[in-house]
Design an enzyme around this catalytic site. Structure first.
Site, PDB file in Angstrom:
ATOM      1  N   ASP A 409      15.948   8.997 -33.613  1.00  0.00           N
ATOM      2  CA  ASP A 409      16.349   9.289 -32.243  1.00  0.00           C
ATOM      3  C   ASP A 409      16.847  10.723 -32.110  1.00  0.00           C
ATOM      4  OD1 ASP A 409      17.172   8.372 -29.508  1.00  0.00           O
ATOM      5  OD2 ASP A 409      19.151   8.905 -30.282  1.00  0.00           O
ATOM      6  N   GLU A 462      11.423  11.242 -32.240  1.00  0.00           N
ATOM      7  CA  GLU A 462      11.540  11.423 -30.803  1.00  0.00           C
ATOM      8  C   GLU A 462      11.922  12.888 -30.599  1.00  0.00           C
ATOM      9  OE1 GLU A 462      14.099  10.313 -26.854  1.00  0.00           O
ATOM     10  OE2 GLU A 462      14.998  10.479 -28.827  1.00  0.00           O
TER      11      GLU A 462
END
Length: 730
Positions: A409, A462
């Site tokens: 993330d 990401e």
């Protein structure tokens, strides 16, 4: 009662500020014999119980809770126990904590200091083990600036004066073996800072934690579970190769489906395993990606504010029940990815924040150490022990839980020192640049170790910026991720589809632009949770037109996604187009999936997933230009796109998109081969809620060159539709 002047070591224990309680407590040579000393608040009397001998009363040192007993010289190595009696007459026997040797070896401490102990989770935290012939639990924690660390729990009335730990040299690691404890015991570490503050912390390496709002760690014995997924794990490198289909179902376990009619109760990992696997097999997804199930205190963070980097959340059950979840998925040929958050951590008092009274895991300077947007701290990637902590966490999930990969993330926030900061709010690197050099090296090391130790495992970034070579190997100068989320494609595509069709001809480039960079990285095409929350609207709400057009647009959007180069990711609920935005605190609107047009969209997604898996041209060459060829990317006036996808042998499928609600009859399209073309997907089929226009299952190619192709077909293009054709001989 014995009266004696106390040594400095004794005062340190008595005042709960000892670096090394073993220097005073336990067994020590004294004169021509041995003395055994024990410290037990609330004890009225104590006895020494030598192995094979009679109980001997111990003398209390006046004014203290110290007890001691002189012993003869020949008993220096003889085992013993203690009997304790309280004022109320309650008594029990126990081993003396302070007679046991250290567990961590010098090599362990050396590797920890270097930042290269990649299996720290086997020694740090709490572990059930045999030591010195006795069963108990070993504890180890890194707190270099603490003046004292104790293990506290029900077993000592949460009293930090008992079970004070010893620090191992200059390593900053404190350890203690407590005999008699077992799996399921709750505990924390009580620390005294250099300034004298006393506070409790959860174990950073805890493998189980209490259900929120409780915050204690729980002793877990990972050796109890027996795995049955060898066939999957042994074949993972083949199953997850770049030429294999990857259709990922992103799931938030707390809201996918709930148990009670009122939606108040979560299902447990076992129940979720059975229901999710059954659903994913029916729908045709190849993988499940779990939004963070690492333990977190706040439901509203969706798991992205982690306190337990080694603990699956107790919201859905025990660690072994989570192992069962992964195991069951694998036994049914579904891979499992975990959303993992090394970029930042929350400021909760029981967590990593200011762990030993100082900025230990984070930077002290807020220009380096805080994300103001998220109210979190940033890891200090330049510190060996911190980098090691995170890499050990990543390896732990693949090792102990057999996970097939990690989605990392907020990579952009790690790469750039000025991420979401105004001028003057960040500090440049040593070269004056904005790149976080320590984070870059951490990411490279993370990826190298994952790929080295777990062949076939996948790492996904990401990452939304133009940082080069994110998904290229480290040895070629890349960051080493297997794949990268294609955020540019996602934003451009949604922006295009949100336009009323009458205006789409003016934005035609928004769809064609992705092919300019489509093969610069190994891309995943994501429609994730972030696109259907915080006022962005659900997927049907994003689409223009009446209800029929909204769902026709959605069917068109998803078929475009599945025919575009790149692996696929779809968030739960998007597959049937639930009307409300996603809400983490309630179940998906499954009742809507029973009725049109939601049911039609779901059935199309089911067929599309299976088609994607069954047709090599749709997945085999996702990361190379050889797998894609435009037929016509310039028909902006009619808002029609057409292209060819090819498999490794060059076998084609032909894709044509009609991006307006205007049906187009006799649309001539160039094709690469002669013969009959089967219409293997029509998003406008009646079954899916469409108008049921099309080409009666297929068309024959004419020997009429068109659009730089040697043959052509005359097609009926339904409104807002995607058609996929496959040569009959393919």
């Amino acid at each position: 009662m014995k009266k004696i002047n106390l040594s400095d070591e004794a005062w340190a224990v008595l005042e709960a500020r000892s670096y090394d309680p073993f220097a005073y407590l336990g067994r020590h040579p004294e004169g021509s014999g041995v003395v055994v000393r024990a410290f037990k608040p609330r004890a009225e009397k104590m006895w020494l119980l030598p192995e094979g001998g009679k109980a001997m009363p111990m003398a209390r040192i006046e004014g203290t809770d110290f007890f001691e007993k002189q012993w003869k010289s020949g008993d220096l190595d003889r085992n013993y126990r203690l009997r304790i009696e309280q004022a109320d007459g309650h008594s029990w026997e126990e081993e003396d904590v302070y007679r046991f040797a250290p567990i961590l070896g010098e090599m362990d401490l050396h590797l920890i200091g270097e930042g290269n102990h990649f299996e720290k989770y086997r020694i740090m935290g709490a572990h059930v083990r045999e030591h010195g012939g006795v069963s108990g639990v070993s504890f180890a924690v890194w707190a270099p600036s603490a003046r004292r660390v104790s293990v506290v729990g029900n077993f000592n009335h949460w009293d930090g004066r008992e079970h004070q730990m010893r620090v191992r040299g200059g390593s900053g690691v404190w350890e203690l073996f407590i005999p008699g404890l077992c799996e399921g015991e709750t505990y924390k570490f009580e620390l005294r800072s250099q300034h004298g503050e006393v506070f409790e912390k959860a174990d950073p390496y805890a493998q189980q934690m209490e259900l929120r709002p409780a915050t204690a760690s729980v002793v877990h014995n990972a050796k109890a579970y027996t795995w049955s997924d060898d066939a999957w794990v042994d074949n993972r490198a083949v199953l997850q190769a770049a030429d294999k289909p990857m259709s990922i179902y992103e799931v938030h376990l707390g809201s996918w489906r709930r148990q009670a009619d009122d939606g108040s109760e979560y299902m447990n990992y076992r129940e979720l395993a059975h229901q999710l696997v059954e659903y994913c097999q029916w729908m045709g997804y190849t993988h499940i990606e779990l939004m963070p199930v690492t333990e977190h205190p706040f439901d509203g963070s969706w798991g992205y504010q982690t306190v337990g980097y080694f603990a699956p959340t107790s919201r859905f059950g025990t660690p072994d029940e989570f192992r069962y979840f992964v195991d069951y998925c694998h036994q049914n040929n579904i891979g499992v990815f975990l959303d993992w958050v090394p970029a930042h951590f929350p400021k909760d008092a029981h967590g990593l924040a200011r762990f030993d009274g100082t900025p230990l895991y984070e930077h002290e300077d807020p220009r380096l150490g805080e994300h103001k947007d998220w109210g979190t701290y940033i890891f200090n990637f330049g510190r060996n022990e911190v980098r090691n902590f995170l890499i050990a966490s990543a390896l732990f999930w693949l090792d102990e839980y057999h996970l097939d990969g990690l989605r990392v993330d907020a990579v952009a926030s790690m790469l750039y020192l000025d991420y979401s900061r105004e001028e003057g709010e960040w500090m440049p690197n040593k070269y004056g640049g904005r790149e976080n050099l320590e984070a870059v090296e951490f990411i490279k090391q993370f990826n190298c170790l994952i790929h080295e130790r777990f062949p076939g495992a996948v790492t996904m970034a990401e990452e939304s910026t133009s940082w080069p070579m994110v998904s290229r190997p480290v040895y070629l100068g890349g960051l080493g991720f297997t794949m990268k989320w294609n955020m540019g494609w996602m934003n451009d595509t949604l922006s295009y589809f949100e336009n009323e069709p009458i205006y789409r001809s003016y934005h035609h480039h928004a769809l064609t632009f992705s092919m300019v960079y489509a093969f610069t990285e190994n891309f995943i095409l994501p429609f994730s949770h972030d696109e259907v929350v915080h006022g962005k609207g659900s997927m049907p709400q994003k689409m223009p037109g009446d209800d029929w057009q909204k769902f026709a647009n959605l069917r068109l959007l998803y078929t475009y996604m599945y025919t575009h180069p790149g692996k696929k990711l779809q968030f739960n609920g998007l597959e049937f187009g639930q009307w409300p935005e996603w809400n983490f605190d309630v179940s998906l609107s499954w009742d809507q999936a029973n009725f049109m047009p939601h049911r039609g969209l779901q059935l199309m997604m089911r067929d599309l997933n299976h088609l994607y898996r069954d047709v090599p041209a749709l997945h085999e060459v996702d990361f190379d230009g050889a797998g894609f060829q435009w037929i016509d990317c310039n028909d902006a006036e009619q808002s029609v796109l057409s292209y060819i996808r090819r498999d490794k042998n060059g076998g084609p499928v032909v894709v044509v998109l009609n991006l307006t609600p205007v049906p187009r009859d006799h649309y001539r399209l160039g094709v690469p081969l002669a013969g009959h073309y089967n219409e293997i997907m029509n998003s406008d089929a009646k079954t899916y809620g469409g108008s049921n226009q099309g080409n009666a299952g297929g068309v024959a190619a004419e020997e009429k060159p068109w659009m730089n192709q040697p043959y052509s077909v005359s097609l009926t293009l339904p409104p807002l539709s995607c058609l996929i054709f496959r040569p009959a001989q393919a």
